[in-house]
Enzyme design. Structure first.
Site, PDB file in Angstrom:
ATOM      1  N   GLY A   1     -11.112   1.517 -29.993  1.00  0.00           N
ATOM      2  CA  GLY A   1     -11.456   1.266 -31.397  1.00  0.00           C
ATOM      3  C   GLY A   1     -11.252   2.386 -32.190  1.00  0.00           C
ATOM      4  O   GLY A   1     -10.567   3.452 -31.821  1.00  0.00           O
ATOM      5  N   ASN A   2     -11.681   2.664 -33.363  1.00  0.00           N
ATOM      6  CA  ASN A   2     -11.301   3.663 -34.328  1.00  0.00           C
ATOM      7  C   ASN A   2     -12.576   3.861 -35.194  1.00  0.00           C
ATOM      8  O   ASN A   2     -13.618   3.446 -35.143  1.00  0.00           O
ATOM      9  CB  ASN A   2     -10.194   3.456 -35.119  1.00  0.00           C
ATOM     10  N   ARG A   3     -12.497   5.069 -36.042  1.00  0.00           N
ATOM     11  CA  ARG A   3     -13.724   5.451 -36.473  1.00  0.00           C
ATOM     12  C   ARG A   3     -14.090   4.978 -37.787  1.00  0.00           C
ATOM     13  O   ARG A   3     -14.994   5.383 -38.831  1.00  0.00           O
ATOM     14  CB  ARG A   3     -13.790   6.958 -36.747  1.00  0.00           C
TER      15      ARG A   3
END
Ligand code: CTP
Ligand code: CA
Length: 239
Positions: free
Chosen positions: A33-35
């Site tokens: 995932g990412n932030r």
């Protein structure tokens, strides 16, 4: 704080907003995932609805505390999505009935080639760290530009790690040309910049690579400035 009242200048417009970050499963309990918190995209959805638009918000893995801003807001229909594939099919379906598309979501560039049916266990490969094979995801935005309906305004977002404002604009202009969008909102990000914060600094490039709007402030203020550019672009394309 109370927002300065805005005119209902987006009345009659159907707006698709994507927000948050897609996640790609590794196994049943893990993901890549990412932030992205989804805050900027949710603020765009809220602002557009307040200005009279009918909004579909495709929310990729956004926390309920962030979605609370649009939960009971008239004019916003929120559809949760998880993976890039889910976002892609939902976005293609919704874009065919939208006058403006605002792609604020952070899309995973790659997914895991073979998702494990069962949880990866250390016991099954003692002392050996697994290697994940990745495959590239389709570029949703490029696909939407290809399938664009006449007069539709399409906006991309680019969060870049850069050393200078010149580099940010330079990278933004190349990305804008590569994607074929009408507008590209660019902002600088880093370990402690741009994420999980209330404030944002955004410049919006138009198709000629000019800075159409420069906005600094709350994500809501940035959203309203971006929507000013979307409104102007829509009027220019549909006069
Ligand atoms: N985007 C998309 N589909 C992808 C990747 C990105 O629709 N597979 C969209 C994003 O939602 C955003 C815009 O494209 O609106 C720019 O995303 P960005 O990640 O900056 O672009 P990339 O082409 O993936 O380039 P980079 O290598 O810098 O990540
Ligand atoms: Ca990317």
């Amino acid at each position: 704080p109370a927002q300065a009242p805005r005119p209902a200048d987006l009345t009659g417009l159907r707006v698709l907003v994507t927000a948050g970050g897609t996640r790609e499963p590794i196994d049943p309990v893990r993901y890549l995932g990412n932030r992205s918190s989804g805050r900027q995209g949710v603020a765009v959805a809220a602002a557009a609805a307040d200005r009279g638009a009918k909004v579909v918000l495709l929310a990729a893995n956004i926390d309920d505390s962030v979605l609370a801003e649009v939960q009971d807001r008239p004019g916003v229909r929120t559809v949760p999505v998880g993976t890039t594939a889910e976002l892609e099919s939902a976005a293609r379906a919704a874009a065919s009935g939208a006058e403006a598309v605002i792609m604020a979501a952070a899309v995973a560039d790659y997914r895991v080639a073979d998702v494990a049916e069962h949880k990866l266990r250390k016991e099954d490969s003692p002392g050996a760290a697994p290697t994940l094979e990745l495959v590239e995801n389709p570029d949703i935005l490029v696909g939407l530009v290809r399938e664009r309906r006449p007069g539709q305004v399409i906006v991309g977002f680019a969060a870049e790690t850069v050393e200078s404002d010149e580099e940010l604009l330079e990278r933004g202009r190349r990305k804008l040309a590569r994607k074929g969008v009408d507008l590209l909102a660019v902002n600088a990000v880093g370990w402690n910049e741009g994420f999980e914060r209330g404030e944002n600094i955004v410049q919006v490039l138009d198709a000629d690579g000019r800075v159409a709007v420069a906005a600094e402030g709350t994500k809501r203020e940035v959203a309203d400035a971006l929507l000013d550019a979307v409104r102007d672009e829509f009027r220019a394309l549909n006069h």
